[in-house]
Design an enzyme around this catalytic site. Sequence first.
Site, PDB file in Angstrom:
ATOM      1  N   TYR A 191     -47.828  -1.116  28.429  1.00  0.00           N
ATOM      2  CA  TYR A 191     -47.685  -1.681  27.156  1.00  0.00           C
ATOM      3  C   TYR A 191     -48.160  -1.484  25.597  1.00  0.00           C
ATOM      4  O   TYR A 191     -49.525  -0.551  26.315  1.00  0.00           O
ATOM      5  CB  TYR A 191     -48.862  -3.380  26.891  1.00  0.00           C
ATOM      6  CG  TYR A 191     -47.968  -4.601  28.803  1.00  0.00           C
ATOM      7  CD1 TYR A 191     -47.773  -5.656  27.818  1.00  0.00           C
ATOM      8  CD2 TYR A 191     -48.409  -3.868  29.961  1.00  0.00           C
ATOM      9  CE1 TYR A 191     -47.418  -6.391  29.431  1.00  0.00           C
ATOM     10  CE2 TYR A 191     -48.270  -4.958  30.918  1.00  0.00           C
ATOM     11  CZ  TYR A 191     -47.260  -6.003  30.410  1.00  0.00           C
ATOM     12  OH  TYR A 191     -46.905  -6.940  31.238  1.00  0.00           O
ATOM     13  N   ASP A 235     -50.517 -17.935  36.616  1.00  0.00           N
ATOM     14  CA  ASP A 235     -49.661 -17.271  36.675  1.00  0.00           C
ATOM     15  C   ASP A 235     -48.980 -19.862  36.768  1.00  0.00           C
ATOM     16  O   ASP A 235     -48.186 -20.112  36.645  1.00  0.00           O
ATOM     17  CB  ASP A 235     -48.633 -16.690  37.252  1.00  0.00           C
ATOM     18  CG  ASP A 235     -48.734 -15.448  35.434  1.00  0.00           C
ATOM     19  OD1 ASP A 235     -49.865 -15.685  34.782  1.00  0.00           O
ATOM     20  OD2 ASP A 235     -48.297 -14.500  36.244  1.00  0.00           O
ATOM     21  N   LYS A 253     -45.759  -5.953  21.418  1.00  0.00           N
ATOM     22  CA  LYS A 253     -45.936  -5.025  22.105  1.00  0.00           C
ATOM     23  C   LYS A 253     -44.468  -4.017  22.549  1.00  0.00           C
ATOM     24  O   LYS A 253     -43.860  -4.461  22.259  1.00  0.00           O
ATOM     25  CB  LYS A 253     -46.585  -5.799  23.663  1.00  0.00           C
ATOM     26  CG  LYS A 253     -45.490  -6.326  23.902  1.00  0.00           C
ATOM     27  CD  LYS A 253     -46.006  -7.702  24.956  1.00  0.00           C
ATOM     28  CE  LYS A 253     -47.361  -8.386  24.391  1.00  0.00           C
ATOM     29  NZ  LYS A 253     -47.582  -9.595  25.002  1.00  0.00           N
ATOM     30  N   HIS A 257     -46.573 -14.351  28.580  1.00  0.00           N
ATOM     31  CA  HIS A 257     -47.492 -14.986  28.131  1.00  0.00           C
ATOM     32  C   HIS A 257     -47.255 -14.444  26.595  1.00  0.00           C
ATOM     33  O   HIS A 257     -46.327 -14.129  27.080  1.00  0.00           O
ATOM     34  CB  HIS A 257     -48.299 -14.077  29.148  1.00  0.00           C
ATOM     35  CG  HIS A 257     -48.296 -13.734  30.360  1.00  0.00           C
ATOM     36  ND1 HIS A 257     -48.764 -12.909  31.604  1.00  0.00           N
ATOM     37  CD2 HIS A 257     -48.855 -14.617  31.258  1.00  0.00           C
ATOM     38  CE1 HIS A 257     -48.594 -13.049  32.695  1.00  0.00           C
ATOM     39  NE2 HIS A 257     -48.303 -14.400  32.797  1.00  0.00           N
TER      40      HIS A 257
END
Length: 191
Positions: free
Chosen positions: A133, A175, A74, A65
């Site tokens: 995250y 996904d 991140k 992603h």
Amino acid sequence: MIQKFEFHETMIPGLIEVTPFNADDIRGCFTKDYSKEVFEQNGIHYDLAEVFYTTSHKGVIRALHFQRVKQQPKLVRCIYGHVYDVVVDLRKDSPAFKKWLGFDLIGEKHNEILVPAGCAHGYLVLEPSIVSYKCSEKFYGEYDGGIKWNDPDINVKWPLEKIGGIEHLILADKDKSLPTWAEFEKQYGAF
């Protein structure tokens, strides 16, 4: 025992392995996985915009992603369990373009990675896990993107044997329908 922050550069520019501050004693432990001051003292300028968590079953794959626009650097840490975390450099001007690195992020180790903008990110859950995250850009659903976890051009070597093989994978419909890198690049260009 006290473990101080440590920062280790990788072959992907801007991708940093971080060992956070951790103090263990008879009660358990205290972990500080982000300090603006300590990061800046080590040449890392990173501001938080939002923090979120995922909880996943063994065999879940969340990959690969990124945000197409307003990319989301991140700081990623498995706070409980064990995941095999993968970062793919998708920046055309990078010496590591289309190269990937994998990391075992383990709750009990407290280790984490700082993923730069322009990289795809994902992981395979090897034990039931909670992943944190800490993002320096907020999430924009309209820019949400990704490439297939098993893209043949990227060729990530996922440790599928640790979950009992490909037949034990759990993927979201989103996904399953991600494009390959070649399809994404044709539609959107590159970073």
